[in-house]
Design an enzyme around this catalytic site. Structure first.
Site, PDB file in Angstrom:
ATOM      1  NE  ARG A  93      -3.151   2.601   2.876  1.00 34.51           N
ATOM      2  CZ  ARG A  93      -4.076   2.789   3.815  1.00 34.51           C
ATOM      3  NH1 ARG A  93      -4.495   1.775   4.555  1.00 34.51           N
ATOM      4  NH2 ARG A  93      -4.608   3.986   3.994  1.00 34.51           N
ATOM      5  CG  ASN A 147     -10.926  -0.692  -0.420  1.00 34.77           C
ATOM      6  OD1 ASN A 147     -11.986  -0.452  -1.002  1.00 34.77           O
ATOM      7  ND2 ASN A 147     -10.662  -0.258   0.822  1.00 34.77           N
ATOM      8  CB  CYS A 168     -17.711   1.014   0.725  1.00 36.99           C
ATOM      9  SG  CYS A 168     -16.807   2.515   1.128  1.00 36.99           S
ATOM     10  CG  HIS A 198     -13.923   4.765  -2.195  1.00 32.57           C
ATOM     11  ND1 HIS A 198     -12.656   4.377  -1.845  1.00 32.57           N
ATOM     12  CD2 HIS A 198     -14.723   4.260  -1.208  1.00 32.57           C
ATOM     13  CE1 HIS A 198     -12.691   3.686  -0.712  1.00 32.57           C
ATOM     14  NE2 HIS A 198     -13.948   3.583  -0.310  1.00 32.57           N
ATOM     15  CE1 TYR A 251     -11.041   6.991  -0.406  1.00 27.46           C
ATOM     16  CE2 TYR A 251     -13.057   7.006   0.890  1.00 27.46           C
ATOM     17  CZ  TYR A 251     -11.764   6.556   0.699  1.00 27.46           C
ATOM     18  OH  TYR A 251     -11.197   5.697   1.582  1.00 27.46           O
TER      19      TYR A 251
HETATM   20  P1  NAD Z   1      -4.357  -5.877   6.585  1.00 32.10           P
HETATM   21  O1  NAD Z   1      -3.110  -5.326   6.037  1.00 32.10           O
HETATM   22  O2  NAD Z   1      -4.476  -6.034   8.049  1.00 32.10           O
HETATM   23  O3  NAD Z   1      -4.633  -7.293   5.871  1.00 32.10           O
HETATM   24  C1  NAD Z   1      -5.514  -8.229   6.414  1.00 32.10           C
HETATM   25  C2  NAD Z   1      -4.892  -9.600   6.318  1.00 32.10           C
HETATM   26  O4  NAD Z   1      -4.905 -10.081   4.981  1.00 32.10           O
HETATM   27  C3  NAD Z   1      -3.433  -9.668   6.778  1.00 32.10           C
HETATM   28  O5  NAD Z   1      -3.354 -10.376   7.987  1.00 32.10           O
HETATM   29  C4  NAD Z   1      -2.732 -10.351   5.624  1.00 32.10           C
HETATM   30  O6  NAD Z   1      -1.748 -11.267   6.035  1.00 32.10           O
HETATM   31  C5  NAD Z   1      -3.885 -11.035   4.919  1.00 32.10           C
HETATM   32  N1  NAD Z   1      -3.636 -11.502   3.557  1.00 32.10           N
HETATM   33  C6  NAD Z   1      -2.851 -10.978   2.602  1.00 32.10           C
HETATM   34  N2  NAD Z   1      -2.908 -11.725   1.476  1.00 32.10           N
HETATM   35  C7  NAD Z   1      -3.768 -12.747   1.730  1.00 32.10           C
HETATM   36  C8  NAD Z   1      -4.251 -13.843   0.962  1.00 32.10           C
HETATM   37  N3  NAD Z   1      -3.849 -14.057  -0.284  1.00 32.10           N
HETATM   38  N4  NAD Z   1      -5.141 -14.684   1.550  1.00 32.10           N
HETATM   39  C9  NAD Z   1      -5.539 -14.500   2.820  1.00 32.10           C
HETATM   40  N5  NAD Z   1      -5.127 -13.475   3.578  1.00 32.10           N
HETATM   41  C10 NAD Z   1      -4.243 -12.614   3.046  1.00 32.10           C
HETATM   42  O7  NAD Z   1      -5.535  -5.033   5.987  1.00 32.10           O
HETATM   43  P2  NAD Z   1      -6.719  -4.182   6.622  1.00 32.10           P
HETATM   44  O8  NAD Z   1      -6.226  -2.820   6.864  1.00 32.10           O
HETATM   45  O9  NAD Z   1      -7.393  -4.901   7.696  1.00 32.10           O
HETATM   46  O10 NAD Z   1      -7.663  -4.127   5.354  1.00 32.10           O
HETATM   47  C11 NAD Z   1      -8.063  -5.328   4.736  1.00 32.10           C
HETATM   48  C12 NAD Z   1      -8.729  -5.056   3.413  1.00 32.10           C
HETATM   49  O11 NAD Z   1      -9.983  -4.441   3.605  1.00 32.10           O
HETATM   50  C13 NAD Z   1      -7.931  -4.136   2.503  1.00 32.10           C
HETATM   51  O12 NAD Z   1      -8.089  -4.555   1.168  1.00 32.10           O
HETATM   52  C14 NAD Z   1      -8.582  -2.804   2.721  1.00 32.10           C
HETATM   53  O13 NAD Z   1      -8.409  -1.934   1.645  1.00 32.10           O
HETATM   54  C15 NAD Z   1     -10.012  -3.229   2.888  1.00 32.10           C
HETATM   55  N6  NAD Z   1     -10.889  -2.280   3.596  1.00 32.10           N
HETATM   56  C16 NAD Z   1     -12.049  -1.993   2.985  1.00 32.10           C
HETATM   57  C17 NAD Z   1     -12.945  -1.116   3.549  1.00 32.10           C
HETATM   58  C18 NAD Z   1     -14.178  -0.758   2.779  1.00 32.10           C
HETATM   59  O14 NAD Z   1     -14.773   0.267   3.028  1.00 32.10           O
HETATM   60  N7  NAD Z   1     -14.564  -1.575   1.795  1.00 32.10           N
HETATM   61  C19 NAD Z   1     -12.665  -0.563   4.795  1.00 32.10           C
HETATM   62  C20 NAD Z   1     -11.478  -0.917   5.428  1.00 32.10           C
HETATM   63  C21 NAD Z   1     -10.585  -1.786   4.820  1.00 32.10           C
HETATM   64  C1  G6P Z   2     -12.493   3.987   4.606  1.00 33.38           C
HETATM   65  C2  G6P Z   2     -12.764   3.467   3.241  1.00 33.38           C
HETATM   66  C3  G6P Z   2     -12.030   2.224   3.004  1.00 33.38           C
HETATM   67  C4  G6P Z   2     -10.570   2.485   3.198  1.00 33.38           C
HETATM   68  C5  G6P Z   2     -10.321   2.881   4.617  1.00 33.38           C
HETATM   69  C6  G6P Z   2      -8.884   3.237   4.843  1.00 33.38           C
HETATM   70  O1  G6P Z   2     -12.781   5.294   4.536  1.00 33.38           O
HETATM   71  O2  G6P Z   2     -14.118   3.325   2.975  1.00 33.38           O
HETATM   72  O3  G6P Z   2     -12.343   1.738   1.757  1.00 33.38           O
HETATM   73  O4  G6P Z   2      -9.835   1.367   2.908  1.00 33.38           O
HETATM   74  O5  G6P Z   2     -11.132   3.903   5.014  1.00 33.38           O
HETATM   75  O6  G6P Z   2      -8.622   3.410   6.209  1.00 33.38           O
HETATM   76  P1  G6P Z   2      -7.168   3.364   6.763  1.00 33.38           P
HETATM   77  O7  G6P Z   2      -7.316   3.597   8.230  1.00 33.38           O
HETATM   78  O8  G6P Z   2      -6.607   2.041   6.413  1.00 33.38           O
HETATM   79  O9  G6P Z   2      -6.420   4.474   6.069  1.00 33.38           O
HETATM   80 MN    MN Z   3     -14.465   2.074   1.198  1.00 33.10          MN
END
Ligand code: NAD
Ligand code: G6P
Ligand code: MN
Ligand code: MN
Length: 431
Positions: A93, A147, A168, A198, A251
């Site tokens: 990232r 994401n 989201c 977004h 966003y």
């Molecule tokens: P993170 O960095 O903690 O990752 C979560 C886990 O995924 C880690 O423990 C990592 O080891 C694991 N991982 C990596 N590759 C993998 C694979 N191939 N199979 C299984 N596990 C795997 O991430 P996070 O900050 O918790 O965010 C997780 C995801 O959710 C990201 O893609 C982030 O962008 C997304 N997210 C989305 C929203 C939303 O609004 N849609 C909000 C927050 C986070």
């Molecule tokens: C939220 C979005 C997610 C994004 C996250 C990032 O606003 O909806 O899609 O991944 O924030 O948060 P972070 O704390 O990882 O910057």
């Molecule tokens: Mn989002």
């Protein structure tokens, strides 16, 4: 009871998901939760998984938490598969944020070239997960937050037979923020949304069923609304908001205030690092807390993450599917004609009726001219991004980046693309 498989179980957001299931246990009898991760995430999985076990025990519920690196064991006969993984972890990232900034373009996890890079790493993995679901739990619903959520969900819609919904926290964040501004509880507020993930606007807002849009727009123009934790709170131009007559999601600052946002990113990158670098520190502090053997609830410090509340949306969606509620939730779902100015097979973020068999977006019709071009061009970028991720075709990737409104020229697009491919080698088998 239900079986849930959560891919990326080592995420710091997992306690929120567990809390969501605990709170809904009466209506949603979850029996097994499989938290799946990979070797690199094993330590995080152990720490957060043990907290999850303590949470369930404290609640006195009969839910079994399994920690595993075996994805297929987790997916087999699952009722719901949720995805919250990050291919390449936070280091990937941080590279996504830094590459575009190097060439004077917005460096962001999901918006612009950073989101393109994340999609290239993520789409091969999500389609692999879908193959496992097709084979081992063909009736399961896939609830995706990974994401860029809209793009990843559209890849699944176009390239698999899995039933999918993308989530989201931005739309629920807008409902909650509006309720705060109005001094009411969120259940009294309804927002008529239009857009894609977004890239979302509120067209109308209702309080107890009464249209209050005109007054609300004045409040937004006066700077009363707030942004997500991960997005700088630059003020909107009041004349712009009044003439737009709609309220943009956080966003959209990247599109409407590009130069100020770029300056802000460049300055904060120097002072405290990119958002990914800041998140690394927050995550470290969170896991130090999670390790404490006497902690058995979700700690309030998780609210420092931009994604706070997203798991609540997931549990609420799963509840509506399981209980066939046919209520309205804001979901990333196949357009199917809901927005007449976009193709049928693309994914939009829309108020949708959620039932056991399917999730249907409520009709939106035609998009107002003042936002139509932007939605169409970003959707074109998204379609090309998916095609590039599936084929690994350099020319398609170059077209995707060249179409994106936040990438200033083809010259810059090419430099960014070459750096993305070079710096992500181990995660891009398709190129
Ligand atoms: P993170 O960095 O903690 O990752 C979560 C886990 O995924 C880690 O423990 C990592 O080891 C694991 N991982 C990596 N590759 C993998 C694979 N191939 N199979 C299984 N596990 C795997 O991430 P996070 O900050 O918790 O965010 C997780 C995801 O959710 C990201 O893609 C982030 O962008 C997304 N997210 C989305 C929203 C939303 O609004 N849609 C909000 C927050 C986070
Ligand atoms: C939220 C979005 C997610 C994004 C996250 C990032 O606003 O909806 O899609 O991944 O924030 O948060 P972070 O704390 O990882 O910057
Ligand atoms: Mn989002
Ligand atoms: Mn403000």
């Amino acid at each position: 009871g239900l079986k849930i498989a959560t891919i990326g179980g080592g995420s710091s957001y997992t306690p929120e998901l567990i809390e969501g299931f605990i709170n809904r246990y009466e209506e949603l009898p979850v029996k097994e939760i499989y938290l799946v991760d990979i070797e690199e995430g094993k330590e995080k999985l152990d720490i957060v998984g043990n907290l999850a076990k303590r949470m369930v025990k404290k609640a006195g519920l009969d839910i079994d938490i399994h920690l595993t690196l075996d994805r297929r064991e987790a997916i087999k006969d699952a009722d719901f598969v949720t995805t919250q993984f990050r291919v390449g972890q936070l280091d990937a990232r941080i590279r996504d944020e830094k590459i575009p900034l190097r060439y004077g373009s917005i460096g962001q996890e999901t918006t612009g070239a950073g989101g393109f890079a994340k999609a290239q790493r993520t789409i091969p993995v999500i389609l692999d997960i879908c193959k496992d679901i097709e084979e081992l739990s063909p009736n399961a619903w896939l609830i995706n937050f990974t994401n860029p959520s809209g793009i990843v969900t559209e890849a699944v819609v176009k390239h698999s037979n899995v039933k999918v919904a993308g989530l989201c926290n931005v739309p629920i964040g807008m409902v909650n923020d509006s309720a705060d501004m109005l001094g009411v509880t969120p259940d009294r507020v309804y927002i008529d949304f239009v857009g894609i993930n977004h890239l979302l606007w509120g067209r109308k807002i209702y309080l107890d069923g009464k249209d209050i849009t005109d007054n609300f727009i004045e409040e937004v123009a006066a700077g009363k609304s707030s942004t997500m934790k991960n997005i700088p709170d630059l003020d909107w131009d009041p004349d712009f908001i009044r003439s737009l007559g709609m309220f943009p999601c956080s966003y959209l600052r990247y599109y409407y205030l590009t130069d100020e946002m770029l300056k802000e990113e460049q300055e904060s990158a120097k002072l405290e690092g990119t958002r990914g670098e800041v998140v690394k520190k927050i995550e470290h502090e969170l896991f130090d807390l999670y390790k404490k053997p006497d902690l058995d609830i979700k700690p309030p410090q998780l609210a420092e993450r931009g994604g706070a509340h997203y798991s609540d949306a997931a549990c609420s969606l799963i509840n509506s599917i399981y209980n066939d509620k046919k209520d309205i939730q804001i979901v990333n779902v196949k357009n199917n004609g809901a927005i007449s100015d976009l193709p049928d097979n693309v994914v939009i973020e829309a108020n949708s009726i959620v039932g056991f068999k399917d999730i249907k977006p409520i009709n939106i019709g035609s998009i107002p001219t003042r936002i139509k071009g932007l939605i169409q061009v970003v959707k074109a970028y998204e379609e090309l991004t998916i095609e590039a991720a599936v084929t690994g075709d350099y020319d398609t990737a170059l077209q995707a980046l060249s179409v994106h409104p936040l990438i200033p020229s083809v010259t810059v697009a090419k430099k960014i693309l070459n750096d993305i491919i070079k710096e992500n080698k181990e995660y891009l088998p398709q190129y």
